[in-house]
Design a protein around this motif. Structure first.
Motif, PDB file in Angstrom:
ATOM      1  N   ASP A  43      52.940 114.994  96.724  1.00 36.46           N
ATOM      2  CA  ASP A  43      51.990 114.317  97.618  1.00 36.46           C
ATOM      3  C   ASP A  43      50.801 115.235  97.949  1.00 36.46           C
ATOM      4  O   ASP A  43      50.851 116.437  97.705  1.00 36.46           O
ATOM      5  N   PHE A  44      49.742 114.656  98.459  1.00 33.86           N
ATOM      6  CA  PHE A  44      48.580 115.391  98.967  1.00 33.86           C
ATOM      7  C   PHE A  44      48.388 114.897 100.391  1.00 33.86           C
ATOM      8  O   PHE A  44      47.943 113.776 100.613  1.00 33.86           O
ATOM      9  N   VAL A  45      48.778 115.737 101.350  1.00 38.77           N
ATOM     10  CA  VAL A  45      48.801 115.358 102.762  1.00 38.77           C
ATOM     11  C   VAL A  45      47.794 116.208 103.523  1.00 38.77           C
ATOM     12  O   VAL A  45      47.732 117.420 103.323  1.00 38.77           O
ATOM     13  N   THR A  46      47.000 115.568 104.387  1.00 40.73           N
ATOM     14  CA  THR A  46      46.162 116.357 105.288  1.00 40.73           C
ATOM     15  C   THR A  46      46.663 116.194 106.718  1.00 40.73           C
ATOM     16  O   THR A  46      47.240 115.170 107.083  1.00 40.73           O
ATOM     17  N   ILE A  47      46.434 117.225 107.519  1.00 41.62           N
ATOM     18  CA  ILE A  47      46.780 117.201 108.934  1.00 41.62           C
ATOM     19  C   ILE A  47      45.511 117.477 109.724  1.00 41.62           C
ATOM     20  O   ILE A  47      44.909 118.540 109.598  1.00 41.62           O
ATOM     21  N   GLN A  48      45.089 116.473 110.510  1.00 42.35           N
ATOM     22  CA  GLN A  48      43.925 116.606 111.376  1.00 42.35           C
ATOM     23  C   GLN A  48      44.388 116.644 112.827  1.00 42.35           C
ATOM     24  O   GLN A  48      45.583 116.509 113.101  1.00 42.35           O
ATOM     25  N   GLY A  49      43.435 116.771 113.730  1.00 38.29           N
ATOM     26  CA  GLY A  49      43.799 116.719 115.140  1.00 38.29           C
ATOM     27  C   GLY A  49      43.040 117.740 115.959  1.00 38.29           C
ATOM     28  O   GLY A  49      42.420 118.643 115.410  1.00 38.29           O
ATOM     29  N   HIS A 219      46.164 111.587  99.865  1.00 40.88           N
ATOM     30  CA  HIS A 219      46.921 110.342  99.714  1.00 40.88           C
ATOM     31  C   HIS A 219      47.492 109.908 101.057  1.00 40.88           C
ATOM     32  O   HIS A 219      47.706 108.742 101.310  1.00 40.88           O
ATOM     33  N   ARG A 220      47.751 110.911 101.885  1.00 39.50           N
ATOM     34  CA  ARG A 220      48.370 110.616 103.169  1.00 39.50           C
ATOM     35  C   ARG A 220      47.704 111.461 104.241  1.00 39.50           C
ATOM     36  O   ARG A 220      47.522 112.662 104.046  1.00 39.50           O
ATOM     37  N   ARG A 221      47.331 110.832 105.331  1.00 38.06           N
ATOM     38  CA  ARG A 221      46.641 111.534 106.407  1.00 38.06           C
ATOM     39  C   ARG A 221      47.485 111.498 107.680  1.00 38.06           C
ATOM     40  O   ARG A 221      47.888 110.418 108.132  1.00 38.06           O
ATOM     41  N   LEU A 222      47.725 112.694 108.223  1.00 38.00           N
ATOM     42  CA  LEU A 222      48.468 112.793 109.469  1.00 38.00           C
ATOM     43  C   LEU A 222      47.543 113.314 110.550  1.00 38.00           C
ATOM     44  O   LEU A 222      46.588 114.034 110.262  1.00 38.00           O
ATOM     45  N   ARG A 223      47.865 112.965 111.782  1.00 39.52           N
ATOM     46  CA  ARG A 223      47.154 113.527 112.925  1.00 39.52           C
ATOM     47  C   ARG A 223      48.192 114.153 113.836  1.00 39.52           C
ATOM     48  O   ARG A 223      49.246 113.560 114.101  1.00 39.52           O
TER      49      ARG A 223
END
Ligand SMILES: Nc1ncnc2c1ncn2[C@@H]1O[C@H](COP(=O)(O)OP(=O)(O)OP(=O)(O)O)[C@@H](O)[C@H]1O
Ligand SMILES: [Mg+2]
Length: 235
Positions: A43-49, A219-223
């Motif tokens: 997967d390609f996941v980003t974490i923002q916040g 592909h997937r975005r997390l906060r």
């Protein structure tokens, strides 16, 4: 008779009830407040916040640099919360690539020597090390810059050397904390292209970023805010 296809999606990480509490004298900070999260292999996941939300703390957990106060962090079959220090050291050396905002290259070493440093803990022979250095510099498009020192490279090129250093060990996952934070737009896009290519080749990516242009490629975005994760992929 119905044949059901087996599920082929492997899990890179499985986190359950993860908390991390920092204690300093009379003050306690709950940086992670009960994180449940699965990250699929590839997967390609980003974490923002927001700042202070717990992003770097979570990345340190995923990188086996820290253990949760409570909960479990499974990297494949290994429980990072319960593994010993030696085992965590070995996992970091062999399975996890790190990339940081500040590149962290050694200024007196060439690009090739910087990449080679990342291979030191693996105990490979000289030929194999040389092969991996050449191969990983080529993967980030810097085959012709192997003899340049960091000061002779652009910011984007320096970060590509740092990525080459991280992938030379052929890690299971690549973790990046604000990898484009010090770069202008053009260099940011250069780094995103490299990351996207590595991901297309099967590398699992977890990228902490303030930049929504980076998150758009994932592909997937997390906060992550106040120590709690939300999936904002479709938000
Ligand atoms: N080593 C530490 N000791 C004490 N408190 C810490 C420590 N590391 C982080 N914290 C605290 O934990 C909380 C989460 O910090 P963290 O660095 O994970 O946030 P972040 O989301 O990465 O923020 P930023 O976007 O500014 O990088 C913050 O309140 C921070 O002050
Ligand atoms: Mg941070």
């Amino acid at each position: 008779m119905t044949l059901t296809a087996p599920t082929l999606t492997a899990t890179a990480y499985r986190l359950q009830g993860v908390t991390r509490i920092y204690r300093q004298r009379d003050r306690t900070v709950q940086a992670l407040a009960g994180v449940d999260l699965e990250i699929a292999a590839g997967d390609f996941v980003t974490i923002q916040g927001p700042t202070g939300g717990g992003k770097s703390t979570l990345l340190q957990m995923l990188g086996a640099l820290d253990r949760p106060s409570t909960g479990t962090v499974m990297l494949g079959e290994l429980d990072i919360a319960r593994a010993g220090n030696r085992e965590l050291g070995r996992v970091r050396a062999e399975q996890i690539g790190f990339v940081f905002q500040g590149f962290n290259l050694i200024p007196t070493l060439t690009a090739a020597e910087n990449v080679d440093m990342g291979l030191e803990p693996l105990g490979l022979d000289r030929d194999e090390r040389a092969r991996r250095v050449t191969e990983s510099l080529a993967r980030v498009g810097l085959a012709d810059r192997a003899d340049h020192r960091p000061g002779e490279l652009s910011g984007g090129q320096q970060q590509r050397v740092a990525i080459a250093r991280a992938v030379a060990k052929r890690p299971r996952v690549l973790l990046a904390d604000e990898p484009t934070g010090n770069l202008d737009e053009r260099m940011r896009d250069e780094i995103l292209d490299v990351l996207e290519t590595l991901n297309a080749e099967g590398l699992t990516l977890v990228v902490v970023t303030h930049d929504s242009a980076v998150a758009r490629r994932a592909h997937r975005r997390l906060r992550l805010a106040k120590g709690v994760v939300a999936d904002i992929t479709h938000a």
